[in-house]
Design a protein around this motif. Structure first.
Motif, PDB file in Angstrom:
ATOM      1  N   ALA A  37      -4.618   9.278   1.617  1.00 45.11           N
ATOM      2  CA  ALA A  37      -5.126   8.459   0.517  1.00 45.11           C
ATOM      3  C   ALA A  37      -4.223   7.250   0.336  1.00 45.11           C
ATOM      4  N   ALA A  38      -4.850   6.083   0.225  1.00 43.55           N
ATOM      5  CA  ALA A  38      -4.096   4.837   0.110  1.00 43.55           C
ATOM      6  C   ALA A  38      -4.355   4.178  -1.236  1.00 43.55           C
ATOM      7  N   SER A  39      -3.320   3.583  -1.772  1.00 39.85           N
ATOM      8  CA  SER A  39      -3.470   2.800  -2.998  1.00 39.85           C
ATOM      9  C   SER A  39      -3.711   1.344  -2.621  1.00 39.85           C
ATOM     10  N   GLY A  40      -4.094   0.547  -3.590  1.00 39.63           N
ATOM     11  CA  GLY A  40      -4.249  -0.875  -3.331  1.00 39.63           C
ATOM     12  C   GLY A  40      -5.695  -1.275  -3.104  1.00 39.63           C
ATOM     13  N   ARG A  41      -5.973  -2.547  -3.317  1.00 40.56           N
ATOM     14  CA  ARG A  41      -7.338  -3.045  -3.242  1.00 40.56           C
ATOM     15  C   ARG A  41      -7.685  -3.648  -1.887  1.00 40.56           C
TER      16      ARG A  41
ATOM     17  N   VAL B 253       0.851  -1.178   0.000  1.00 37.14           N
ATOM     18  CA  VAL B 253       0.000   0.000   0.000  1.00 37.14           C
ATOM     19  C   VAL B 253       0.893   1.237   0.000  1.00 37.14           C
ATOM     20  N   GLN B 254       0.487   2.228  -0.757  1.00 35.58           N
ATOM     21  CA  GLN B 254       1.179   3.512  -0.772  1.00 35.58           C
ATOM     22  C   GLN B 254       0.268   4.556  -0.152  1.00 35.58           C
TER      23      GLN B 254
ATOM     24  N   TYR C 227       4.135   0.489   6.400  1.00 36.88           N
ATOM     25  CA  TYR C 227       3.942   1.431   5.299  1.00 36.88           C
ATOM     26  C   TYR C 227       3.712   2.829   5.877  1.00 36.88           C
TER      27      TYR C 227
ATOM     28  N   LYS D 219     -13.360   4.656  -0.160  1.00 38.25           N
ATOM     29  CA  LYS D 219     -12.498   5.667  -0.779  1.00 38.25           C
ATOM     30  C   LYS D 219     -11.024   5.418  -0.502  1.00 38.25           C
ATOM     31  N   ASN D 220     -10.723   4.323   0.188  1.00 40.28           N
ATOM     32  CA  ASN D 220      -9.318   4.038   0.537  1.00 40.28           C
ATOM     33  C   ASN D 220      -8.678   5.227   1.239  1.00 40.28           C
TER      34      ASN D 220
ATOM     35  N   PHE E  33      -7.215  -2.139   1.231  1.00 40.25           N
ATOM     36  CA  PHE E  33      -7.093  -1.108   2.270  1.00 40.25           C
ATOM     37  C   PHE E  33      -7.818  -1.505   3.538  1.00 40.25           C
TER      38      PHE E  33
END
Length: 125
Positions: free
Chosen positions: A23-27, A2-3, A114, A76-77, A29
């Motif tokens: 805000a987080a990336s990835g599916r 996750v970023q 992270y 919305k992650n 979260f």
């Protein structure tokens, strides 16, 4: 993986409010416990707040309890930190962090794998 990317910092007067976003990336979260930490110049990074994966229980440092609120929106992650009644001693760089386990040691930064790049919050007196 996750970023994380924080936003929402800036300058505010004592007694004011500010909302930080992460805000987080990835599916996946929703599978992460999320935390906010802060670090003032010359001091160690310290736990501020955490929201636990699954049950969304929340935990706070004593110094911010009753003034700060952590929340998350898995659709919305994103994770947020609403900061009210800000004090000059809240001045610090604020970091969003994620760990893949539950509530154990939620306040230990070493267990968060992270991290975002941080956003500066400055509270003037």
């Amino acid at each position: 993986q996750v970023q994380l990317v924080e936003s929402g910092g800036g300058l505010v007067q004592a007694g004011g409010s500010m909302r930080l976003s992460c805000a987080a990336s990835g599916r996946t979260f929703s599978s992460y416990t999320m935390g906010w930490f802060r670090q003032a110049p010359g001091k160690e990074r310290e736990f501020t707040a955490a929201i636990i994966r699954g049950d969304n229980s929340t935990y706070y440092a004593d110094s911010v309890k009753g003034r700060f609120t952590i929340s998350r929106d898995n659709a919305k992650n994103a994770v947020y930190l609403q900061m009210n009644s800000l004090k000059p001693e809240d001045t610090a760089a604020y970091y969003c962090a994620a760990k893949s386990s539950g509530k154990n040691y939620y306040n230990n930064p070493r267990l968060y794998g992270y991290w975002g790049q941080g956003t500066q919050v400055t509270v003037s007196s």
